[in-house]
Scaffold this active site. Structure first.
Site, mmCIF file in Angstrom:
data_model
loop_
_atom_site.group_PDB
_atom_site.id
_atom_site.type_symbol
_atom_site.label_atom_id
_atom_site.label_comp_id
_atom_site.label_asym_id
_atom_site.label_seq_id
_atom_site.Cartn_x
_atom_site.Cartn_y
_atom_site.Cartn_z
ATOM 1 N N HIS A 169 117.199 30.829 -3.782
ATOM 2 C CA HIS A 169 118.301 32.061 -4.168
ATOM 3 C C HIS A 169 117.556 33.398 -4.166
ATOM 4 O O HIS A 169 116.162 33.320 -4.421
ATOM 5 C CB HIS A 169 118.701 31.920 -5.718
ATOM 6 C CG HIS A 169 119.736 30.950 -5.748
ATOM 7 N ND1 HIS A 169 121.128 31.224 -5.078
ATOM 8 C CD2 HIS A 169 120.058 30.152 -6.598
ATOM 9 C CE1 HIS A 169 121.796 30.079 -5.420
ATOM 10 N NE2 HIS A 169 121.128 29.555 -6.218
ATOM 11 N N CYS A 190 120.005 35.004 -0.251
ATOM 12 C CA CYS A 190 120.742 36.161 0.022
ATOM 13 C C CYS A 190 119.837 37.426 -0.015
ATOM 14 O O CYS A 190 118.734 37.324 -0.846
ATOM 15 C CB CYS A 190 121.639 36.229 -1.271
ATOM 16 S SG CYS A 190 122.716 34.743 -1.608
#
Length: 341
Positions: free
Chosen positions: A197, A253
């Protein structure tokens, strides 16, 4: 002592980063990567990151050594678009690169050592759990060996939350970054791959044009916080000496400028599509020379006295109160923003 006056003086190593999305974008965790047309021995298959697997697919299927940076970026852009992913591949670097040069991970001199840090975090048992990050690490390691990178404890560190490898905690990730550059010298080839992430947090030092720091998210983010781009720059990039090659792949991301490097190129329809102009790198508007001058001057002085370890110790910083305050919100954003395709 006069501080560095240019990015090249402040960041002495030759650093290039390939990211799977712009700062404002999320990145896809793909349930089944079989459509990426990878060789059967490339990795375990199953789930994986769109950035990692499009990169590997292109390098395998074009025999790698013949691919230029702009060809790689264009092919990644086209593959993402064909698969209906909105994310935009982006390249950042410490120098203005000729994107028509061939992709090369090993230093042109070829005589130095290789070292790699590979990080895959699935966040097992959390509401932010991913499926393919361990697979990405295995596939990337297989490819790196084919490029000439060595395995073994002196050359490779793998961090995964699988109970077998070193846990990708904040402290362990930062220690691995310091290990990567420990004893680095001209001619060395270094590599970092992160699959997990990524996030954004309110900028805490006023150096970001959009008011947000980009982050990577360790497995213990609820206790230790996210790792800000400023901290990665200070601990991974700035201590490296001149004529070291560092290549970084960030499959997460909000990763476009997560190293805070001074130059960048975004592979959009306008830059790599039909009738696109010759590719040209542009300045990263969030790059702060004044901030880097201060960091680099102190780091280089420490490096001259005690090597990379001393520079890393000088640059180390603790998690701020702002990090801790925003943990609950960042966890929610991380879970909501990471696409499962």
């Amino acid at each position: 002592m006069t501080g560095p006056q240019t990015p090249k003086e402040a960041i002495r190593a030759n650093v290039i980063m390939l990211s799977g999305s712009k700062d404002e974008q999320t990145s896809a965790d793909v349930f089944d990567i079989s459509s990426f047309d990878l060789p059967s021995d490339a990795g375990p298959g199953g789930a994986g990151g769109a950035c990692t697997n499009s990169l590997l697919s292109i390098m395998y299927n074009t025999k790698g050594s013949d691919v230029t940076w702009i060809q790689l970026l264009k092919k990644m852009h086209d593959m993402m678009k064909q698969k209906k992913f909105e994310q935009v591949p982006q390249l950042s670097s410490s120098r203005v690169k000729d994107l028509n040069n061939k992709v090369q991970l090993i230093h042109p001199g070829g005589s130095g050592r290789t070292r790699a840090v590979l990080i895959g975090i699935n966040y097992v048992g959390t509401n932010a759990e991913l499926r393919g990050c361990w697979n990405d690490v295995e596939a990337m390691n297989n490819w790196l060996v084919k490029q000439g990178f060595k395995e073994g404890p002196e050359s490779l560190k793998i961090l995964q939350d699988d109970g077998f490898h070193l846990s990708p905690t904040s402290a362990n990730i930062m220690a691995a970054f310091k290990w990567l550059g420990d004893g680095a010298r001209a001619g060395d080839s270094l590599f970092v791959h992160y699959s997990g992430h990524g996030g954004q947090m309110k900028d805490d030092d006023g150096d970001e044009e959009d008011g947000l720091d980009e982050t990577i998210i360790p497995v213990d983010y609820k206790q230790a916080g996210q790792i800000r781009d400023d901290k990665i720059l200070k601990n991974l990039v700035c201590p490296l000496p001149e004529d070291v090659c560092l290549t970084v792949v960030m499959d997460c991301c909000h990763s476009g400028t997560v190293l805070d490097l001074p130059y960048m190129f975004k592979a959009t329809d306008a830059t790599v599509g039909i009738n696109a102009p010759p590719p040209t790198m542009v300045a990263n508007p969030s790059f702060s020379m004044e901030r880097l001058k201060s960091v680099a001057t102190g780091a280089f002085a420490a490096y001259q006295k005690g090597g990379v370890a001393a520079a890393g110790k000088y640059l180390s910083s603790k998690v701020t109160d702002d990090d801790k305050k925003e943990l609950r919100e960042c966890s929610r954003k991380c879970t909501d923003s990471c696409t499962i395709a």
